[in-house]
Design an enzyme around this catalytic site. Structure first.
Site, PDB file in Angstrom:
ATOM      1  N   HIS A 188      32.096  84.466 172.758  1.00 29.44           N
ATOM      2  CA  HIS A 188      33.094  85.044 171.858  1.00 29.44           C
ATOM      3  C   HIS A 188      32.469  85.069 170.473  1.00 29.44           C
ATOM      4  O   HIS A 188      32.073  84.033 169.949  1.00 29.44           O
ATOM      5  CB  HIS A 188      34.387  84.225 171.862  1.00 29.44           C
ATOM      6  CG  HIS A 188      35.436  84.846 170.997  1.00 29.44           C
ATOM      7  ND1 HIS A 188      36.376  85.732 171.484  1.00 29.44           N
ATOM      8  CD2 HIS A 188      35.644  84.773 169.661  1.00 29.44           C
ATOM      9  CE1 HIS A 188      37.131  86.151 170.486  1.00 29.44           C
ATOM     10  NE2 HIS A 188      36.715  85.580 169.374  1.00 29.44           N
ATOM     11  N   CYS A 189      32.400  86.272 169.876  1.00 32.46           N
ATOM     12  CA  CYS A 189      31.719  86.403 168.584  1.00 32.46           C
ATOM     13  C   CYS A 189      32.749  86.517 167.454  1.00 32.46           C
ATOM     14  O   CYS A 189      33.466  87.517 167.372  1.00 32.46           O
ATOM     15  CB  CYS A 189      30.810  87.638 168.603  1.00 32.46           C
ATOM     16  SG  CYS A 189      29.935  87.847 167.050  1.00 32.46           S
TER      17      CYS A 189
END
Ligand SMILES: [Zn+2]
Ligand SMILES: [Zn+2]
Length: 361
Positions: A188-189
């Site tokens: 997850h960025c």
């Protein structure tokens, strides 16, 4: 009351008989001992009663720890989700400020001082990098990484997600920040405020690559101006101070900001890009790196060698990620903005071989 307690134990436990025996033993002891003994017995009975309230044959220390830390996870997930919006705004503002400084202070110097062929090269290279960065950032943030279908039950899956209660295809993992399962999840960025998965992995990697190249380009192009601006700023403290116009002072400060920012981002993002180059060459995602490392260790202890089933050879891994099917695609799909879809649907995967021993997922 005793019957009530025992029936509660029965409903919660597969080991009801053992618990019921404990209940009756406690009852027997209560009726035969003195006041001190009675207190100890009441204490042990209370403990038994408390255990019977949360007893579950499937629970273990991990489940209890997960439950205890659930509020902490909730806060971290929500803060990360909220920070995602702040980080995306920050990326847009900082990139815009760099572009504005280049147009206002760096480009006029290039146009006035450089020979024609260098001016053309700077104009082409700078604008190509700008277009690639903007396109890939926009696509990486707005493209859904892909989720397993919720309406179809009969899909090839390797396990069931405990949170979504849906089948999990190979390479799919649950993202607690997005609160859903993601196909071929990488991570997850927060800088994209999005998960990196099957459908936006290429956009994410291309953005990292072109942003690093863009920062290196800006850092090298403005190096001379930075050194000039730095010595000019140092001379502000001399007596008498040099006569500088407001435009000159602003230009010096902006160029120092530009050089420091682009150089730092080039180093930090360059490192991250390099890490992803290694992962892609190995046919792994960030999540799979951790799983595969564990598997390698586990199999080594058994005297076996771990092989990644999604590794198709270095060059083939790159072709699969970038969607290169023929030679011209290196130009049209890699060096130019392209919205082509990745290979496969993210549910069915080509395995280089079938594993005989089950793998921890
Ligand atoms: Zn899930
Ligand atoms: Zn996510």
């Amino acid at each position: 009351m005793w019957i009530k307690v025992c029936s509660r134990v029965k409903s919660r436990s597969s080991r009801w008989h053992r618990k019921r025996t404990d209940c009756f033993q406690t009852l027997l002891l209560l009726s035969t001992r003195g006041p001190t003994g009675r207190f100890l017995e009441l204490w042990s009975y209370s403990k038994l009663l408390l255990k019977s309230l949360y007893f579950n044959s499937l629970s273990n220390s991990d489940t209890l720890l997960d439950c205890a830390f659930e509020p902490v996870y909730w806060i971290v997930d929500n803060v990360t989700r909220w920070f995602g919006v702040v980080f995306v705004t920050l990326v847009i503002l900082l990139t815009t400020s760099v572009v504005v400084i280049i147009y206002l202070f760096v480009l006029p110097t290039i146009l006035s001082a450089y020979p024609l062929h260098w001016v053309v090269w700077h104009l082409c290279c700078g604008h190509w990098l700008l277009v690639m960065v903007v396109f890939h950032y926009y696509k990486a943030t707005t493209t859904s990484p892909g989720h397993p279908p919720k309406d179809k039950v009969h899909i090839p899956s390797v396990s069931i997600c405990k949170k979504c209660i849906t089948p999990k295809p190979a390479r799919t993992h649950h993202c607690s920040i997005c609160n859903t399962c993601v196909l071929k999840m990488d991570h997850h960025c927060p800088w994209l405020n999005n998960c990196v998965g099957h459908f936006n992995h290429r956009y994410f990697f291309s953005f990292c690559l072109y942003m690093t190249l863009g920062c290196i380009y800006c850092s090298i192009s403005s190096r001379e101006l930075f050194l000039e601006a730095y010595s000019a700023i140092e001379s502000y403290y001399m007596t008498p101070p040099p006569m500088e116009t407001l435009r000159e002072t602003t230009a010096h400060k902006c160029i120092i900001f530009l050089w420091v920012l682009t150089s730092s981002v080039a180093v930090a993002l360059g490192g991250l890009t390099l890490w992803h180059v290694i992962l892609i060459s190995r046919g792994e995602t960030s999540v799979e790196r951790h799983i595969n490392r564990k598997e390698t260790r586990r199999l080594r202890e058994k005297g076996k060698v771990f092989r990644n089933p999604y590794h198709h050879g270095n060059m083939n891994n790159w072709k699969l990620l970038l969607g290169v099917e023929k030679r011209s695609h290196w130009f049209t799909r890699v060096l130019l903005p392209s919205s082509h879809l990745p290979n496969g649907d993210g549910i069915m995967w080509d395995w280089t071989f079938s594993r005989r021993d089950p793998m921890a997922i």
